[in-house]
Design a protein around this motif. Structure first.
Motif, PDB file in Angstrom:
ATOM      1  N   PRO A   1       0.060 -29.784  59.308  1.00 23.67           N
ATOM      2  CA  PRO A   1       0.621 -29.948  57.749  1.00 23.67           C
ATOM      3  C   PRO A   1      -1.377 -30.970  56.895  1.00 23.67           C
ATOM      4  N   LEU A   2      -1.474 -29.779  56.454  1.00 21.94           N
ATOM      5  CA  LEU A   2      -2.785 -29.893  55.618  1.00 21.94           C
ATOM      6  C   LEU A   2      -2.405 -30.161  54.142  1.00 21.94           C
ATOM      7  N   THR A   3      -3.208 -31.577  53.602  1.00 23.11           N
ATOM      8  CA  THR A   3      -2.688 -31.566  52.181  1.00 23.11           C
ATOM      9  C   THR A   3      -4.006 -31.838  51.888  1.00 23.11           C
ATOM     10  N   LEU A   4      -3.520 -31.046  49.852  1.00 20.76           N
ATOM     11  CA  LEU A   4      -4.859 -31.294  49.081  1.00 20.76           C
ATOM     12  C   LEU A   4      -4.775 -31.713  48.516  1.00 20.76           C
ATOM     13  N   TYR A   5      -5.972 -32.331  47.307  1.00 20.02           N
ATOM     14  CA  TYR A   5      -6.047 -32.973  47.105  1.00 20.02           C
ATOM     15  C   TYR A   5      -7.445 -32.445  45.643  1.00 20.02           C
TER      16      TYR A   5
ATOM     17  N   GLU B   1      -3.564 -35.716  44.465  1.00 20.10           N
ATOM     18  CA  GLU B   1      -2.576 -34.984  45.496  1.00 20.10           C
ATOM     19  C   GLU B   1      -2.309 -33.698  44.990  1.00 20.10           C
TER      20      GLU B   1
ATOM     21  N   ALA C   1      -0.665 -29.895  47.129  1.00 15.52           N
ATOM     22  CA  ALA C   1      -0.002 -29.337  47.462  1.00 15.52           C
ATOM     23  C   ALA C   1       0.224 -29.364  48.980  1.00 15.52           C
ATOM     24  N   THR C   2       1.484 -29.697  49.667  1.00  8.62           N
ATOM     25  CA  THR C   2       1.025 -29.928  51.028  1.00  8.62           C
ATOM     26  C   THR C   2       1.057 -28.636  52.250  1.00  8.62           C
TER      27      THR C   2
ATOM     28  N   VAL D   1       1.601 -25.867  55.258  1.00 10.75           N
ATOM     29  CA  VAL D   1       2.272 -26.290  56.505  1.00 10.75           C
ATOM     30  C   VAL D   1       1.883 -25.289  57.272  1.00 10.75           C
TER      31      VAL D   1
ATOM     32  N   GLY E   1      -5.706 -34.579  58.530  1.00 10.75           N
ATOM     33  CA  GLY E   1      -4.405 -33.235  58.008  1.00 10.75           C
ATOM     34  C   GLY E   1      -5.137 -33.443  55.806  1.00 10.75           C
ATOM     35  N   PHE E   2      -6.152 -33.649  55.899  1.00 13.31           N
ATOM     36  CA  PHE E   2      -6.824 -33.922  54.641  1.00 13.31           C
ATOM     37  C   PHE E   2      -7.854 -32.976  54.169  1.00 13.31           C
ATOM     38  N   CYS E   3      -7.915 -31.944  52.708  1.00 17.95           N
ATOM     39  CA  CYS E   3      -8.711 -31.160  52.244  1.00 17.95           C
ATOM     40  C   CYS E   3      -9.080 -31.537  50.424  1.00 17.95           C
TER      41      CYS E   3
END
Length: 261
Positions: free
Chosen positions: A31-35, A40, A42-43, A45, A81-83
């Motif tokens: 899972p990669l969560t986009l900020y 925030e 979207a996440t 998968v 898992g963050f971008c």
């Protein structure tokens, strides 16, 4: 972050009346969560490869960016898992519309979109690109040859973008959309023109995949599988050539056959 698109799992296999201890290659899920601008967004998968391309392609297909220069900074913390993406402008405040279902018509045609953002970002193809039957088989064979991770796991989607001759890029992911977004992101990062390219896909051409192809900007999509009825209607209205069941030296053309020479 997982180190690979697959990992090795101990399993017990039942075959011919016997239980056998062995190992199996399993598709990795990450899972990669986009900020975006510290909000925030979207996440996703996904498979943990080519994440930079995935983020670029996803943001472009959602209409958040239109070119690489729209991004001031991008940082991927793959250990958590963050971008984090900082744009050169404020993002439009319409997060709620990304999943708001709708049906609309455009230009008096039968085009149907189920989400507001799809209607806003889908594009009618203006390409004059043509391909031959021999080039179609060549591109599909290349995709099949590259699909080694699918052959290992049975759990990945494969896609490629090509000009039918010299240019060919392949990507894999557990998500159908992710594989296409990675290709889109690659072309954005490398500043590669997309209008004259062909999209090659391993799975069914659904309406979602057809819409994604239109957002990317290609005019031809090839698949070894079948399209849905709505995908064919969308392909007809969006001026996209859809070709399916490419196997055993045969294929079916479902829309805009004039591009197949």
């Amino acid at each position: 972050m997982p180190e690979d698109i697959t990992y090795n799992q101990s399993i017990i296999k039942y075959s011919d009346g016997h239980y056998i201890e062995q190992t199996d290659d399993i598709a990795t899920e990450f899972p990669l969560t986009l900020y975006v601008n510290q909000q925030e967004f979207a996440t996703i998968v996904c498979s943990p490869t080519n994440l930079h391309e995935l983020v670029l392609g996803f943001l472009a297909s959602e209409g958040v960016i239109f070119r690489r220069a729209d991004i001031k900074d991008i940082h991927i913390d793959d250990s958590k898992g963050f971008c984090h993406i900082i744009l050169n402008r404020e993002i439009e405040q319409h997060y709620g519309q990304y999943t708001k279902r709708m049906i609309s018509s455009c230009c008096g045609k039968s085009r149907q979109f189920y989400f507001v953002n799809d209607a806003a970002t889908s594009k009618v193809s203006l390409t004059d690109k043509t391909v031959t039957a021999a080039e179609i088989f060549k591109m599909m064979n290349a995709l099949q040859t590259e699909s080694t991770d699918f052959k290992q796991t049975g759990g990945l989607h494969n896609a490629a973008i090509s000009d039918g001759k010299d240019f060919y890029i392949h990507r894999s992911d557990i998500g159908r959309h992710n594989a296409l977004d990675k290709l889109f992101g690659y072309c954005i990062e490398q500043r590669i023109p997309i209008r004259d390219k062909v999209l090659i896909f391993s799975g069914r051409i659904s309406s979602e995949i057809l819409i994604k192809a239109s957002k990317i900007g290609v005019g031809i999509i090839l698949s070894k599988s079948a399209p849905t009825d709505l995908a064919i209607k969308l392909a007809s209205d969006l001026n996209i050539t859809a070709v399916g069941f490419i196997r055993n030296e045969s294929f079916n053309i479902y829309s805009h056959a004039e591009r197949i020479k």
